[in-house]
Design an enzyme around this catalytic site. Structure first.
Site, PDB file in Angstrom:
ATOM      1  N   GLY A  40       0.835  -1.190   0.000  1.00  0.00           N
ATOM      2  CA  GLY A  40       0.000   0.000   0.000  1.00  0.00           C
ATOM      3  C   GLY A  40       0.880   1.255   0.000  1.00  0.00           C
ATOM      4  O   GLY A  40       1.480   1.576  -1.011  1.00  0.00           O
ATOM      5  N   SER A 107       6.653  -4.346  -2.093  1.00  0.00           N
ATOM      6  CA  SER A 107       6.141  -3.040  -2.487  1.00  0.00           C
ATOM      7  C   SER A 107       6.311  -2.072  -1.303  1.00  0.00           C
ATOM      8  O   SER A 107       7.419  -1.931  -0.788  1.00  0.00           O
ATOM      9  CB  SER A 107       4.685  -3.170  -2.944  1.00  0.00           C
ATOM     10  OG  SER A 107       4.229  -2.013  -3.583  1.00  0.00           O
ATOM     11  N   TRP A 108       5.224  -1.407  -0.847  1.00  0.00           N
ATOM     12  CA  TRP A 108       5.352  -0.589   0.361  1.00  0.00           C
ATOM     13  C   TRP A 108       5.863  -1.420   1.527  1.00  0.00           C
ATOM     14  O   TRP A 108       6.585  -0.925   2.393  1.00  0.00           O
ATOM     15  CB  TRP A 108       4.018   0.062   0.712  1.00  0.00           C
ATOM     16  CG  TRP A 108       3.966   0.491   2.153  1.00  0.00           C
ATOM     17  CD1 TRP A 108       3.293  -0.118   3.182  1.00  0.00           C
ATOM     18  CD2 TRP A 108       4.666   1.599   2.753  1.00  0.00           C
ATOM     19  NE1 TRP A 108       3.515   0.539   4.370  1.00  0.00           N
ATOM     20  CE2 TRP A 108       4.359   1.598   4.136  1.00  0.00           C
ATOM     21  CE3 TRP A 108       5.515   2.585   2.261  1.00  0.00           C
ATOM     22  CZ2 TRP A 108       4.865   2.542   5.018  1.00  0.00           C
ATOM     23  CZ3 TRP A 108       6.026   3.520   3.145  1.00  0.00           C
ATOM     24  CH2 TRP A 108       5.695   3.498   4.510  1.00  0.00           C
ATOM     25  N   ASP A 264       7.787  -4.935 -13.780  1.00  0.00           N
ATOM     26  CA  ASP A 264       7.063  -4.243 -12.715  1.00  0.00           C
ATOM     27  C   ASP A 264       7.050  -2.756 -13.056  1.00  0.00           C
ATOM     28  O   ASP A 264       8.100  -2.111 -13.079  1.00  0.00           O
ATOM     29  CB  ASP A 264       7.784  -4.489 -11.381  1.00  0.00           C
ATOM     30  CG  ASP A 264       7.059  -3.926 -10.169  1.00  0.00           C
ATOM     31  OD1 ASP A 264       6.189  -3.047 -10.342  1.00  0.00           O
ATOM     32  OD2 ASP A 264       7.380  -4.363  -9.040  1.00  0.00           O
ATOM     33  N   HIS A 292       4.372  -6.691 -11.018  1.00  0.00           N
ATOM     34  CA  HIS A 292       4.532  -6.253  -9.636  1.00  0.00           C
ATOM     35  C   HIS A 292       4.006  -7.241  -8.590  1.00  0.00           C
ATOM     36  O   HIS A 292       4.506  -7.291  -7.477  1.00  0.00           O
ATOM     37  CB  HIS A 292       3.796  -4.917  -9.460  1.00  0.00           C
ATOM     38  CG  HIS A 292       3.900  -4.327  -8.091  1.00  0.00           C
ATOM     39  ND1 HIS A 292       5.100  -3.868  -7.569  1.00  0.00           N
ATOM     40  CD2 HIS A 292       2.968  -4.117  -7.115  1.00  0.00           C
ATOM     41  CE1 HIS A 292       4.899  -3.398  -6.342  1.00  0.00           C
ATOM     42  NE2 HIS A 292       3.617  -3.544  -6.047  1.00  0.00           N
TER      43      HIS A 292
END
Length: 313
Positions: A40, A107-108, A264, A292
């Site tokens: 996120g 990711s985050w 990605d 991703h």
């Protein structure tokens, strides 16, 4: 990935006057502890996230970050910064009586994993990271201004549709105004559009089921508002802070595997490569046929292989 399992323990952790976090534990009660840090920010955990770990070897801990998933209040931006989340992870470790644990994030979640490890390097056994994101201005510009738009022009046109043309020179800031608008209709329309852009671009082959998540108002509202809040505030960090030598030196001793999709477009491979250049000790896998998502076959296979190899450390 491993077969689905259910948690044997769920709980809440009050971390401020505002925020109460949800966490769950599954797998082996006496196994090696691992903390899963979701993406996120604002994405929340999913039951499938348990399946990256061998349940006979790992004590698997999932945590919904502030405002996300089952944590309350949903979509809250107050007292919600990178460093609040780092403190929350430490509070949970102490609550569970864990001395050191493995850290897994994509990711985050990779951003937060790096920030946590650099803040508490003595508490991290190993790291498995995916889709490296360090929240530099150049990374945000590529995905939200000029980059991914060249690869997904039809989705981009849909993404920028809610933004008046004179405001499109800074999409993130323009969305910030709409995602925090007084009326629900404006806010939710913007949230759905923001979320759909990310869901559309997250796999090498667009997944209609993932795109459909953008229509879920509660998910989209938390996901979009919290992401945008972090991005307009530059992640509450110096630009490039997580890649600075003095920060990497704090974690250089920690075994780390990075899995990165070649295609990605949300977190392009250039960031994983930048991490490898400043931290050559890591193992970097670039998956030739992945975007991703953590659940694309080549990516998932390498993530599970990494957790299997780290299980006995």
């Amino acid at each position: 990935m491993y077969a689905p399992i259910e948690p044997y323990e769920t709980g809440t952790l009050k971390v401020s006057d505002i925020h109460t976090l949800y966490y769950e534990i599954s797998g082996n009660k006496d196994g090696s502890p691992v903390i899963f840090l979701h993406g996120g920010p604002g994405g929340g955990c999913d039951e499938k996230d348990r399946s990256f770990f061998d349940p006979s070897q790992y004590k698997i801990i999932l945590l919904d970050q502030r405002g996300a998933g089952k944590s309350t209040p949903t979509a809250s931006l107050e007292e919600n910064t990178t460093w609040d989340l780092v403190k929350d992870i430490e509070r949970l470790r102490e609550r569970l009586g864990i001395d050191k644990w493995h850290v897994f994030g994509g990711s985050w979640g990779s951003t937060l994993s790096l920030a946590y490890a650099q803040s508490h390097p003595d508490r991290v056994k190993t790291m498995v990271l995916r889709g490296i994101f360090t929240l530099r201005k150049s990374e945000l510009r590529f995905f939200y201004q000029d980059g991914a738009s060249h690869l997904f022009p039809e989705a981009w046109e849909e993404f920028i549709a809610p933004i008046p043309e004179p405001e499109r020179q800074d999409i993130v800031t323009a969305y910030h105004a709409q995602l925090n608008a007084a009326d629900d209709e404006t806010r939710l329309r913007a949230a759905r559009a923001w979320t759909k852009w990310e869901m559309t671009t997250s796999k090498l082959y667009v997944d209609p089921a993932q795109v459909a998540e953008a229509e879920e108002n509660d998910f989209a509202n938390a996901f979009a508002r919290i992401e945008n809040h972090y991005f307009v505030n530059d992640g509450f960090m110096r630009d490039g802070q997580l890649l600075e030598k003095q920060e990497i030196d704090k974690i250089r001793h920690i075994p780390c595997v990075v899995v990165q999709g070649r295609y990605d477009v949300i977190c392009p491979a250039t960031t994983a490569y930048a991490l490898k250049k400043v931290w050559p000790e890591i193992t970097l896998h670039i998956v030739p046929d992945a975007g991703h998502s953590s659940r694309e076959p080549g990516t998932a296979k390498l993530l599970v292989k990494a957790t299997d190899e780290f299980a006995h450390i």
